[in-house]
Design an enzyme around this catalytic site. Structure first.
Site, mmCIF file in Angstrom:
data_model
loop_
_atom_site.group_PDB
_atom_site.id
_atom_site.type_symbol
_atom_site.label_atom_id
_atom_site.label_comp_id
_atom_site.label_asym_id
_atom_site.label_seq_id
_atom_site.Cartn_x
_atom_site.Cartn_y
_atom_site.Cartn_z
ATOM 1 N N LYS A 133 8.051 3.684 -5.952
ATOM 2 C CA LYS A 133 7.214 2.616 -6.491
ATOM 3 C C LYS A 133 7.620 2.197 -7.895
ATOM 4 C CE LYS A 133 3.136 3.030 -3.543
ATOM 5 N NZ LYS A 133 3.316 1.764 -2.844
ATOM 6 N N ASP A 156 4.192 14.748 -3.360
ATOM 7 C CA ASP A 156 4.454 13.329 -3.164
ATOM 8 C C ASP A 156 3.879 12.576 -4.370
ATOM 9 O OD1 ASP A 156 4.376 10.653 -2.538
ATOM 10 O OD2 ASP A 156 3.518 10.916 -0.532
ATOM 11 N N TYR A 205 0.256 -4.388 7.613
ATOM 12 C CA TYR A 205 -1.089 -3.973 7.999
ATOM 13 C C TYR A 205 -1.935 -5.144 8.489
ATOM 14 C CZ TYR A 205 0.653 -0.177 5.139
ATOM 15 O OH TYR A 205 1.446 0.804 4.601
ATOM 16 N N TYR A 227 -2.050 10.327 2.368
ATOM 17 C CA TYR A 227 -1.215 9.246 2.893
ATOM 18 C C TYR A 227 0.190 9.437 2.333
ATOM 19 C CZ TYR A 227 0.932 4.743 3.688
ATOM 20 O OH TYR A 227 1.800 3.765 4.072
#
Length: 430
Positions: A280, A251, A22, A150
């Site tokens: 994660k 998600d 990013y 997201y």
């Protein structure tokens, strides 16, 4: 401690060659050079220590150099670091899949091991699309989601991220066009908004013939804005998707494994999706690994199709090192102390962030489980915020109008006070 000339040379090479996430190339905000990490602390090459309030993007829930995870990694490396998963299998992956089936909401029976969270969403969407194709329903090709979401940076997941506020607006006209309803009303404990319920129900009813699935982040919308919503909306989605023959995907890459105070965010609602994505914290932040779980219905549907296999197969799928450390991380969670730890973290975050409500420019202070968020009425200056935070011995990564923390569960009360004080003071200057 690394010498000053060596630090300068490493950072010169970094600026010349390393493209960070990013960011532009070269980076406009130079990164900090980390030399070691232990517990909840990052030791920089210049000798400074920072309390990591980010859990390395929400993954290192047990902290760094955890002796149990270290031992699992070393033991597995002494036997086998990797073997292809096509045509072969191994105990760490079998055990991991079995444990995930046992831990996740009821009905999820099959596990596809992935490289990363974004890939797990890619696989989930592919599962849904291939399921309907296998049943001859080629018209069911669109996804429905709510704004503010997201789901990752690979191609198809970008299409279900927020189309305006997210970073993926660049790809409008290239990505598949999905269906969006408004962002769910804010607040984990706020009353159910019946008009919003009607919006959800009507959207699914009107588009059921073209919808392959509804895809949402349950309870917490992460990188799209760190918003919390009432779990009741998940029950609404479960009922209406089941009634109208649409698959439901959760998600839980950011929320899984205790982050919200429940093992999975879906547990707050007491419902199970047709497809679930986790990642994660799966390996405790040690190695990249994720998983996509599905029901027997989804797997059987795909297996009856013209192409009776799931058309996906990463090279490092089921990596034994990642699977072994994931098993060790899940074993630590199974001991049950994480619930008390997350409750303690939540309490300290509430106490420490409460003064921010009186800070000019702070429009919201919200805490859920091991997540603490300050929302400002303006964008955070990342360079200014980073300087302020690191000067106070804290590592956080603000974005947009948010200064937030998702610390390791083992973070001490004293370190949580350090993090929250730094957040409040940074809100004053950032």
């Amino acid at each position: 401690m690394t010498s000053e000339p060596a630090i300068r040379e490493l950072l010169r090479l970094d600026a010349a060659h390393v493209w960070h996430p990013y960011g532009p190339m070269p980076a406009t905000v130079p990164p900090l050079l980390v030399e070691e990490a232990s517990g909840v602390r990052l030791r920089l090459a210049d000798g400074r220590e920072l309390v990591d309030g980010m859990s390395s993007w929400w993954a290192a829930i047990h902290g760094y150099r955890n002796p149990v995870l270290d031992a699992a990694l070393a033991e597995q490396a002494s036997r086998m670091s990797h073997v292809m998963f096509g045509g072969l299998t191994h105990e760490p992956a079998i055990r991991l899949a079995t444990t995930l089936v046992d831990l996740t909401p009821e009905g999820l029976e099959h596990v596809f091991l992935c490289d990363s969270g974004s890939v797990s969403v890619e696989v989930a969407l592919k599962m849904c699309l291939q399921y309907w194709r296998s049943l001859g329903r080629r018209d069911k090709v669109r996804m429905l989601t709510w704004r503010g979401g997201y789901h990752g940076d690979t191609f198809h997941p970008m299409s279900v991220c927020d189309p305006e506020g997210g970073m993926h607006a660049l790809w409008r006209g290239v990505l598949p066009e999905q269906l969006f309803v408004p962002t769910p009303p804010s607040g984990f404990g706020t009353p159910v908004d019946e008009s919003y319920v009607d919006t959800l129900v009507r959207a699914v009813e009107e588009h059921a013939d073209e919808l392959a699935a509804v895809v949402v982040e349950p309870v917490v919308q992460g990188a799209g804005g760190m918003r919390f919503h009432n779990p009741a909306y998940l029950r609404v989605l479960r009922e209406v998707t089941r009634e109208h023959d649409v698959l439901l995907v959760f998600d839980e890459i950011a929320t899984g494994f205790g982050r919200t105070g429940a093992l999975f965010a879906a547990d707050h609602a007491g419902v199970a999706p047709d497809v679930l994505c986790v990642g994660k914290a799966l390996t405790g932040g040690y190695l990249t690994m994720a998983a996509t779980l599905c029901t027997r219905r989804v797997a059987d549907g795909i297996s009856r199709g013209e192409v009776p296999v799931l058309a996906h197969g990463p090279t490092f799928m089921g990596n034994p090192l990642a699977a072994a450390v994931a098993n060790a991380s899940l074993d630590l969670l199974s001991e049950g102390t994480w619930r008390d730890e997350v409750r303690r973290v939540e309490r300290k975050l509430r106490e420490g962030l409460a003064p921010a409500a009186a800070v000019p420019g702070v429009v919201d202070v919200r805490v859920l489980g091991a997540i603490g968020v300050l929302q400002l009425d303006h964008a955070v200056d990342l360079a200014v915020a980073t300087e302020e935070l690191t000067s106070r011995g804290v590592w956080l990564r603000p974005f947009r109008d948010l200064i937030y923390t998702m610390p390791p569960y083992i973070t001490s009360d004293a370190d949580l006070e350090l993090v929250t004080e730094a957040m409040v003071d940074t809100a004053k200057v950032a």
